[in-house]
Enzyme design. Sequence first.
Site, PDB file in Angstrom:
ATOM      1  N   GLU A 103       0.823  -1.204   0.000  1.00 21.23           N
ATOM      2  CA  GLU A 103       0.000   0.000   0.000  1.00 21.23           C
ATOM      3  C   GLU A 103       0.864   1.263   0.000  1.00 21.23           C
ATOM      4  O   GLU A 103       0.444   2.319  -0.455  1.00 21.23           O
ATOM      5  CB  GLU A 103      -0.919  -0.018   1.240  1.00 21.23           C
ATOM      6  CG  GLU A 103      -2.333   0.403   0.929  1.00 21.23           C
ATOM      7  CD  GLU A 103      -3.303   0.094   2.055  1.00 21.23           C
ATOM      8  OE1 GLU A 103      -4.238  -0.673   1.807  1.00 21.23           O
ATOM      9  OE2 GLU A 103      -3.131   0.601   3.177  1.00 21.23           O
ATOM     10  N   HIS A 130       7.214 -26.742  -1.275  1.00 18.74           N
ATOM     11  CA  HIS A 130       6.537 -27.813  -2.013  1.00 18.74           C
ATOM     12  C   HIS A 130       5.427 -27.262  -2.891  1.00 18.74           C
ATOM     13  O   HIS A 130       4.582 -28.008  -3.368  1.00 18.74           O
ATOM     14  CB  HIS A 130       5.992 -28.850  -1.024  1.00 18.74           C
ATOM     15  CG  HIS A 130       7.099 -29.496  -0.243  1.00 18.74           C
ATOM     16  ND1 HIS A 130       7.601 -30.742  -0.537  1.00 18.74           N
ATOM     17  CD2 HIS A 130       7.849 -29.021   0.798  1.00 18.74           C
ATOM     18  CE1 HIS A 130       8.586 -31.028   0.305  1.00 18.74           C
ATOM     19  NE2 HIS A 130       8.757 -29.993   1.126  1.00 18.74           N
ATOM     20  N   LYS A 170     -14.080   0.352  -3.790  1.00 17.51           N
ATOM     21  CA  LYS A 170     -15.180   0.763  -2.909  1.00 17.51           C
ATOM     22  C   LYS A 170     -16.248   1.479  -3.731  1.00 17.51           C
ATOM     23  O   LYS A 170     -17.442   1.241  -3.571  1.00 17.51           O
ATOM     24  CB  LYS A 170     -14.675   1.723  -1.822  1.00 17.51           C
ATOM     25  CG  LYS A 170     -13.779   1.075  -0.798  1.00 17.51           C
ATOM     26  CD  LYS A 170     -13.476   2.063   0.325  1.00 17.51           C
ATOM     27  CE  LYS A 170     -12.355   1.572   1.197  1.00 17.51           C
ATOM     28  NZ  LYS A 170     -11.822   2.599   2.081  1.00 17.51           N
TER      29      LYS A 170
HETATM   30  O1  PA5 Z   1      -3.364   1.367   5.980  1.00 16.60           O
HETATM   31  C1  PA5 Z   1      -4.476   1.839   5.772  1.00 16.60           C
HETATM   32  O2  PA5 Z   1      -4.684   3.049   5.842  1.00 16.60           O
HETATM   33  C2  PA5 Z   1      -5.660   0.949   5.428  1.00 16.60           C
HETATM   34  O3  PA5 Z   1      -5.284  -0.373   5.324  1.00 16.60           O
HETATM   35  C3  PA5 Z   1      -6.726   1.048   6.501  1.00 16.60           C
HETATM   36  O4  PA5 Z   1      -6.155   0.695   7.730  1.00 16.60           O
HETATM   37  C4  PA5 Z   1      -7.908   0.141   6.187  1.00 16.60           C
HETATM   38  O5  PA5 Z   1      -8.418   0.449   4.929  1.00 16.60           O
HETATM   39  C5  PA5 Z   1      -8.987   0.305   7.236  1.00 16.60           C
HETATM   40  O6  PA5 Z   1      -9.438   1.609   7.300  1.00 16.60           O
HETATM   41  P1  PA5 Z   1     -10.227   2.139   8.551  1.00 16.60           P
HETATM   42  O7  PA5 Z   1      -9.365   2.007   9.744  1.00 16.60           O
HETATM   43  O8  PA5 Z   1     -10.532   3.566   8.217  1.00 16.60           O
HETATM   44  O9  PA5 Z   1     -11.476   1.293   8.674  1.00 16.60           O
END
Ligand code: PA5
Length: 443
Positions: free
Chosen positions: A285, A306, A420
Amino acid sequence: MHLNISGVESFIDKTALKSLNEAAIQANRQLGNKTGKGNDFLGWLALPAMVNESDISRIESVADRLRENSDTVVVIGIGGSYLGARAVIEALQSPFEECAQGRNPKIVYAGHHLDEDYLNEMLAFLKNRQVGCIVISKSGTTTEPAVAFRLVKQLMEEKYGNDGAKERIVAITDKSQGALRQMAEQEGYSTFVIPDDVGGRFSIFTPVGLLPISVAGFDIRSLLKGAADMEKASDVDVPVNKNICIQYAAIRNLLYNSGKKIEILANYTPRLHYLTEWWKQLFGESEGKDGKGIFPAGVDFTSDLHSMGQYIQEGERILFETVVSVEQQNNELRIPHDEQNLDQINFLAGKRIGEVNRMAEMGTMLAHIDGGVPNIRIEIPHLDEYSLGQLIYFFEKSCGISGYLLDVNPFNQPGVEAYKKNMFALLGKSGYEIEGEKLKARF
Ligand code: PA5
């Protein structure tokens, strides 16, 4: 903790490494001075040393309350709002641990996908347990945890009444915004705040990680101490030859520039499976944007030797491998002698299983290097809270430096919104009608 890069030496040009090291020193400085991209999300940098005694005591006392009144605690969250806690808990907990009176509660995870059967089965399981719940969402509006929380809240209110449920639910969210904050205030839940300047995947040293880890019975002080020591060891003033965060960030970018587009994080203990999941999110990310980024993949060895072993050994040469190597096991177990020796493993009789695993690790490393896969080793003495704190901060800091070397903003995630938007449009959320029609026409 030690970074061993001898397994990349035959693949790299020393002059190029020197110049990437220089760039990584600058990138670390940019992080420290807060002058780089995404500099409004750098609160995580100083977190380990900043969490004070009163923060820790409050987390521990809420954790004790949940431990006293529950034999099962549901941790609801997705991505950065659950992976860090799960990584630490599963690294430290025996996979065979069952909760019992006076022992650690069983931790159950929810809100990290939308599988109907899983949620159904979980609710059936919770019916006969004493349930606590930690619901975590920074935005407070993420669909997966919101769906799971609705279900768990309903179950708990039926079981304990609204007042009883309130005693057993803790919300971790933004200080003022989002549906979860509003609901927590309305219902009177205990709450903890996720700081504005800490993104989800960098939030493990906030209550997001610390509360579930403490509920599971592990020592968050030692975890924070390990992280704080790594914070010091990776400071801007620490020279490159002693600064393993700079070294790791530089090496992985050098390999990437030479065509090694995929990094595989490998472990030799199933306890580290979720550490790898957390790491994949952290790097994926943070770096995968603007058409760039090292693809983070993960393998659990020797199991995956494996399955994925063939590709790693002989497939397209676009891989490098980083092994998290744990030096000592907790308990000794030796392979028994067998008179008949039908399985022909008497040559192993009397040896510790850890020694066999270690030789598998060493043999694999050499085979992969010979097959054209550069090998980085991160050596940690023991799986405990302190080492995990060090390791996690090491990865976070290296990720920040590495993102700057790639010239991306490592602290945003604009690409996460695309699915989303489509999901909301397909489910008929108001405001998404036109987009929904367009998408349906494509089926
Ligand atoms: O690293 C990040 O920002 C994302 O992975 C969020 O943690 C994830 O999308 C969850 O978001 P939220 O905490 O707003 O529900």
